[in-house]
Design a protein around this motif. Structure first.
Motif, PDB file in Angstrom:
ATOM      1  N   MET A   1     -45.947 -11.727  37.099  1.00 24.68           N
ATOM      2  CA  MET A   1     -45.110 -11.380  38.222  1.00 24.68           C
ATOM      3  C   MET A   1     -45.046 -12.574  39.164  1.00 24.68           C
ATOM      4  O   MET A   1     -46.048 -13.256  39.385  1.00 24.68           O
ATOM      5  CB  MET A   1     -45.688 -10.161  38.933  1.00 24.68           C
ATOM      6  CG  MET A   1     -44.849  -9.742  40.107  1.00 24.68           C
ATOM      7  SD  MET A   1     -45.332  -8.158  40.807  1.00 24.68           S
ATOM      8  CE  MET A   1     -46.892  -8.577  41.509  1.00 24.68           C
ATOM      9  N   VAL A   2     -43.881 -12.808  39.707  1.00 25.43           N
ATOM     10  CA  VAL A   2     -43.668 -13.894  40.655  1.00 25.43           C
ATOM     11  C   VAL A   2     -43.235 -13.271  41.972  1.00 25.43           C
ATOM     12  O   VAL A   2     -42.205 -12.578  42.039  1.00 25.43           O
ATOM     13  CB  VAL A   2     -42.575 -14.871  40.156  1.00 25.43           C
ATOM     14  CG1 VAL A   2     -42.355 -15.980  41.166  1.00 25.43           C
ATOM     15  CG2 VAL A   2     -42.947 -15.437  38.787  1.00 25.43           C
ATOM     16  N   ASP A   3     -44.024 -13.478  43.029  1.00 24.10           N
ATOM     17  CA  ASP A   3     -43.637 -13.018  44.359  1.00 24.10           C
ATOM     18  C   ASP A   3     -42.507 -13.905  44.866  1.00 24.10           C
ATOM     19  O   ASP A   3     -42.534 -15.120  44.666  1.00 24.10           O
ATOM     20  CB  ASP A   3     -44.810 -13.122  45.333  1.00 24.10           C
ATOM     21  CG  ASP A   3     -45.928 -12.142  45.031  1.00 24.10           C
ATOM     22  OD1 ASP A   3     -45.711 -11.219  44.215  1.00 24.10           O
ATOM     23  OD2 ASP A   3     -47.009 -12.302  45.614  1.00 24.10           O
ATOM     24  N   ALA A   4     -41.533 -13.294  45.533  1.00 22.46           N
ATOM     25  CA  ALA A   4     -40.384 -14.072  46.003  1.00 22.46           C
ATOM     26  C   ALA A   4     -39.807 -13.481  47.278  1.00 22.46           C
ATOM     27  O   ALA A   4     -39.793 -12.261  47.452  1.00 22.46           O
ATOM     28  CB  ALA A   4     -39.300 -14.105  44.923  1.00 22.46           C
ATOM     29  N   ALA A   5     -39.320 -14.347  48.141  1.00 24.93           N
ATOM     30  CA  ALA A   5     -38.594 -13.900  49.332  1.00 24.93           C
ATOM     31  C   ALA A   5     -37.231 -13.354  48.914  1.00 24.93           C
ATOM     32  O   ALA A   5     -36.750 -12.365  49.462  1.00 24.93           O
ATOM     33  CB  ALA A   5     -38.429 -15.055  50.318  1.00 24.93           C
ATOM     34  N   ARG A  39     -36.187 -10.083  23.629  1.00 22.08           N
ATOM     35  CA  ARG A  39     -37.358 -10.934  23.356  1.00 22.08           C
ATOM     36  C   ARG A  39     -38.321 -10.927  24.526  1.00 22.08           C
ATOM     37  O   ARG A  39     -37.914 -11.010  25.672  1.00 22.08           O
ATOM     38  CB  ARG A  39     -36.922 -12.380  23.100  1.00 22.08           C
ATOM     39  CG  ARG A  39     -36.480 -12.606  21.667  1.00 22.08           C
ATOM     40  CD  ARG A  39     -36.364 -14.053  21.282  1.00 22.08           C
ATOM     41  NE  ARG A  39     -37.615 -14.782  21.437  1.00 22.08           N
ATOM     42  CZ  ARG A  39     -37.654 -16.075  21.717  1.00 22.08           C
ATOM     43  NH1 ARG A  39     -36.556 -16.770  21.881  1.00 22.08           N
ATOM     44  NH2 ARG A  39     -38.814 -16.692  21.833  1.00 22.08           N
ATOM     45  N   MET A  40     -39.577 -10.855  24.194  1.00 22.06           N
ATOM     46  CA  MET A  40     -40.638 -10.904  25.192  1.00 22.06           C
ATOM     47  C   MET A  40     -41.465 -12.158  24.925  1.00 22.06           C
ATOM     48  O   MET A  40     -41.412 -12.677  23.827  1.00 22.06           O
ATOM     49  CB  MET A  40     -41.528  -9.667  25.078  1.00 22.06           C
ATOM     50  CG  MET A  40     -40.803  -8.371  25.387  1.00 22.06           C
ATOM     51  SD  MET A  40     -40.345  -8.234  27.097  1.00 22.06           S
ATOM     52  CE  MET A  40     -41.856  -7.628  27.819  1.00 22.06           C
ATOM     53  N   PRO A  41     -42.224 -12.670  25.833  1.00 18.89           N
ATOM     54  CA  PRO A  41     -42.461 -12.121  27.158  1.00 18.89           C
ATOM     55  C   PRO A  41     -41.350 -12.499  28.117  1.00 18.89           C
ATOM     56  O   PRO A  41     -40.473 -13.313  27.807  1.00 18.89           O
ATOM     57  CB  PRO A  41     -43.772 -12.780  27.571  1.00 18.89           C
ATOM     58  CG  PRO A  41     -43.741 -14.114  26.892  1.00 18.89           C
ATOM     59  CD  PRO A  41     -43.024 -13.858  25.576  1.00 18.89           C
ATOM     60  N   GLY A  42     -41.426 -11.911  29.284  1.00 17.69           N
ATOM     61  CA  GLY A  42     -40.481 -12.212  30.340  1.00 17.69           C
ATOM     62  C   GLY A  42     -41.228 -12.526  31.617  1.00 17.69           C
ATOM     63  O   GLY A  42     -42.454 -12.530  31.647  1.00 17.69           O
ATOM     64  N   LEU A  43     -40.485 -12.809  32.657  1.00 17.20           N
ATOM     65  CA  LEU A  43     -41.044 -13.016  33.986  1.00 17.20           C
ATOM     66  C   LEU A  43     -40.411 -12.006  34.925  1.00 17.20           C
ATOM     67  O   LEU A  43     -39.191 -11.816  34.907  1.00 17.20           O
ATOM     68  CB  LEU A  43     -40.762 -14.432  34.503  1.00 17.20           C
ATOM     69  CG  LEU A  43     -41.490 -15.584  33.825  1.00 17.20           C
ATOM     70  CD1 LEU A  43     -40.962 -16.919  34.358  1.00 17.20           C
ATOM     71  CD2 LEU A  43     -42.987 -15.490  34.068  1.00 17.20           C
TER      72      LEU A  43
END
Length: 110
Positions: A1-5, A39-43
């Motif tokens: 997981m990527v935290d984002a504004a 297709r995996m993986p993902g973000l």
């Protein structure tokens, strides 16, 4: 997981630069990108109210066949050089539009 504004913008930026696709677009402010829809993986990019501080919790390293071309691809897309105290290194440290650092490594010898 990527935290984002702005998870919508950041997920599109990463999808574009990696040649991936956005597979979910905004359910509960979460955006997922993958190499292909099946297709995996993902973000997964998730909205958070606070700005990035200090070190990333996740740091991506890319090992392309042509380091210089890969760095130029990221820079052309809007990445910037980042100085995280790496000194004279064989890799190039860059940051995405929200300041998340990542590295482009040299290719391995064949």
């Amino acid at each position: 997981m990527v935290d984002a504004a702005d998870p919508a913008a950041l997920s599109r930026w990463w999808a574009d630069v990696l040649g991936w696709v956005v597979v979910s677009d905004g359910d509960d402010d979460e955006y997922e990108i993958r190499p292909a829809p099946d297709r995996m993986p993902g973000l997964l990019f998730v909205a958070v109210p606070e700005k990035k501080t200090l070190k990333n919790r996740l740091h991506l390293d890319f090992r392309p066949t042509d380091q210089e071309a890969e760095v130029q691809k990221f820079l052309s897309a809007g990445a910037v050089h980042a100085d995280v105290g790496q000194g004279d290194a064989t890799w190039v440290t860059l940051a995405d539009p929200e300041g998340n650092e990542f590295c482009v490594l040299r290719s391995r010898a064949s």
